[in-house]
Design an enzyme around this catalytic site. Structure first.
Site, PDB file in Angstrom:
ATOM      1  N   VAL A  65      43.688  16.977  61.752  1.00  0.00           N
ATOM      2  CA  VAL A  65      42.779  17.891  62.449  1.00  0.00           C
ATOM      3  C   VAL A  65      43.565  18.565  63.562  1.00  0.00           C
ATOM      4  O   VAL A  65      44.211  17.894  64.379  1.00  0.00           O
ATOM      5  CB  VAL A  65      41.548  17.148  63.024  1.00  0.00           C
ATOM      6  CG1 VAL A  65      40.692  18.106  63.845  1.00  0.00           C
ATOM      7  CG2 VAL A  65      40.715  16.543  61.901  1.00  0.00           C
ATOM      8  N   ALA A 110      46.063  17.713  68.327  1.00  0.00           N
ATOM      9  CA  ALA A 110      45.857  17.436  66.904  1.00  0.00           C
ATOM     10  C   ALA A 110      45.822  15.925  66.717  1.00  0.00           C
ATOM     11  O   ALA A 110      46.150  15.165  67.642  1.00  0.00           O
ATOM     12  CB  ALA A 110      46.989  18.022  66.082  1.00  0.00           C
ATOM     13  N   LYS A 111      45.431  15.469  65.585  1.00  0.00           N
ATOM     14  CA  LYS A 111      45.521  14.050  65.237  1.00  0.00           C
ATOM     15  C   LYS A 111      45.513  13.942  63.727  1.00  0.00           C
ATOM     16  O   LYS A 111      44.916  14.789  63.039  1.00  0.00           O
ATOM     17  CB  LYS A 111      44.328  13.280  65.820  1.00  0.00           C
ATOM     18  CG  LYS A 111      44.578  11.804  65.989  1.00  0.00           C
ATOM     19  CD  LYS A 111      45.342  11.530  67.264  1.00  0.00           C
ATOM     20  CE  LYS A 111      45.558  10.062  67.498  1.00  0.00           C
ATOM     21  NZ  LYS A 111      46.166   9.846  68.825  1.00  0.00           N
ATOM     22  N   GLY A 112      46.166  12.920  63.211  1.00  0.00           N
ATOM     23  CA  GLY A 112      46.168  12.722  61.771  1.00  0.00           C
ATOM     24  C   GLY A 112      45.871  11.278  61.435  1.00  0.00           C
ATOM     25  O   GLY A 112      46.019  10.386  62.279  1.00  0.00           O
TER      26      GLY A 112
END
Ligand code: NAD
Length: 421
Positions: A65, A110-112
């Site tokens: 995201v 962001a982050k994953g």
């Protein structure tokens, strides 16, 4: 609905949004802009086919995201866990946007995440998952787009695999496409200690405000992993009196001060603080309720809730962990006059070191540890001053002030850029 029920039901994104909404309202943000800033730019869902060691094929679900690119490329960790959800990743991505803005570094958030249980996967399987995930999101990441970093259950090795996969596709070695890499592959000196050091710097600044001396400042640290052990060690070495330390299996308390140098050696050998003879053994929950000047939760989320916030007897809360305090607990701590140094400020040393690594990789010129630490201090002190000044000006607590400062900075950039249509 009781406050506890509401608290338990809040998802990561909802907790973020609850605080965001208060801050955006106080800033008087226009409703459309406020909705836009709260909503992620892009959410990528990928399905990763992997050849398993036993000859079968499995498909893993992964997310990335990207919350905001208003201030620069996205930045944020990648986590591997069986219970990862898109909502959690969405909330954490937004938190990264605010954290980067508080630290005033030129990144968005962001982050994953990948839904998998790393404890049940071989090294080869982990490598194949990581490389295929990287290939699936390749068009959306890179030094100018989105720069992943380690998070829960990912590490330097994971980042090396991502860097290599990315580099194979771009046909040249691109170290700046991830941070948290091994030192020999463009990693940065100072990284191991950076988050804990950042926590200490914010504590130092709070002490100056209160006119307290380190020697008489009693500190309790929850969590003795990367963040907690480094914060405890650095604070101990700089003169604070650490009277309690907890990890997941036990806690040790000593009102005359725990010998942290000895505790570090003990934990290296026994992997836990439990059984350490330099203090009395005490409950993991109970330690949060002991009288002290500084409580430094550096373990996990939601450890201070509406159930125990009124029992916290610290004067300053330094949030080394992400989201250790729930929104209902925020109000209780504020009413009781606890000076909270919120996570997006206190643990911003983590993303600052990522920024430094990215800068060094792009320059191809690496700093000494002394230079690194000096620059980290500049960032943390200026972020602390910015948040506290914002809070005083708008008469809000530090958490809302941090959000307001961050949202204001992102909104300002967005206004300068305009909306492309
Ligand atoms: P870690 O896994 O290295 O250490 C976690 C520590 O907390 C361990 O000592 C564990 O035993 C303890 N712990 C876990 N649950 C506990 C509980 N319920 N009660 C008491 N102790 C408990 O993790 P870390 O890298 O030190 O990260 C800690 C927190 O800081 C997390 O919230 C993480 O998201 C946040 N954070 C970490 C960094 C970083 O640079 N590592 C940066 C920013 C934020």
């Amino acid at each position: 609905m009781s406050i506890e029920k509401k608290e338990n039901e809040l998802s990561v994104y909802e907790s973020m949004a609850a605080r965001y909404d208060v801050a955006a309202r106080k800033l008087g943000l226009d409703e459309g802009l406020s909705t836009y800033l709260r909503t992620p730019n892009r959410e990528i869902i990928v399905h990763i086919p992997v050849d398993m060691d036993d000859g079968t094929m499995k498909v893993f679900d992964g997310f990335r995201v990207q919350h905001s690119i208003a201030r620069g490329p996205c930045k944020g960790g990648l986590r591997y866990a069986p219970n990862v959800t898109l909502d959690e990743i969405r909330g954490l991505a937004a938190e990264m946007t605010w954290k980067c803005a508080v630290a005033n570094i030129p990144f968005g958030g962001a982050k994953g995440g990948i839904i998998c249980d790393p404890s049940k996967l071989s090294n080869g399987e982990l490598e194949r998952i990581t490389r295929r995930y990287t290939a699936e999101i390749l068009d959306y990441i890179g030094p100018d787009r989105d720069v992943p970093a380690p998070d829960m259950n990912t590490n330097e090795q994971t980042m090396a695999w991502i860097m290599d996969t990315y580099s194979m596709h771009t046909r040249h070695t691109e170290t700046a496409c991830v941070t948290g890499k091994p030192l020999d592959l463009g990693g940065s000196l100072g990284r191991r200690e950076a988050t804990g050091r950042g926590c200490m710097i914010t504590a130092d600044e709070a002490l100056k405000r209160f006119g307290w001396k380190k020697e008489s400042t009693r500190v309790i640290v929850q969590g003795f992993g990367n963040v907690g052990s480094q914060a405890a060690r650095l604070m101990y070495e700089s003169g604070y009196k650490i009277i309690g330390v907890a990890d997941i299996s036990g806690a040790v308390f000593n009102s005359s001060g725990v010998d942290i140098a000895r505790l570090v050696e003990y934990v290296e050998k026994h992997k836990t603080v439990q059984g350490f003879d330099g203090g009395e053994s005490i409950g993991v929950q109970e330690i949060l309720e002991q009288e002290c000047e500084i409580l430094l939760p550096a373990a996990t989320e939601s450890v201070i809730t509406s159930k125990n916030a009124h029992k916290v007897r610290a004067k300053i809360l330094v949030e080394g962990a992400n989201s250790p305090t729930t929104p209902p607990a925020d109000d209780i701590l504020f009413e009781r006059g606890v000076f909270v140094i919120p996570d997006i400020l206190a643990n911003a040393g983590g993303v600052s070191v990522s920024y430094f690594e990215w800068v060094q990789d792009r320059q191809g010129y690496f700093w000494t540890e002394a230079v690194f630490n000096e620059r980290l201090k500049q960032i943390m002190v200026s972020a602390f001053d910015g948040v506290v000044a914002f809070g005083e000006k708008h008469k809000v607590n530090n958490r809302i002030a941090a959000y307001m400062l961050a949202i204001d900075r992102v909104a300002f950039c967005l206004k300068l850029r305009g909306i492309y249509a």
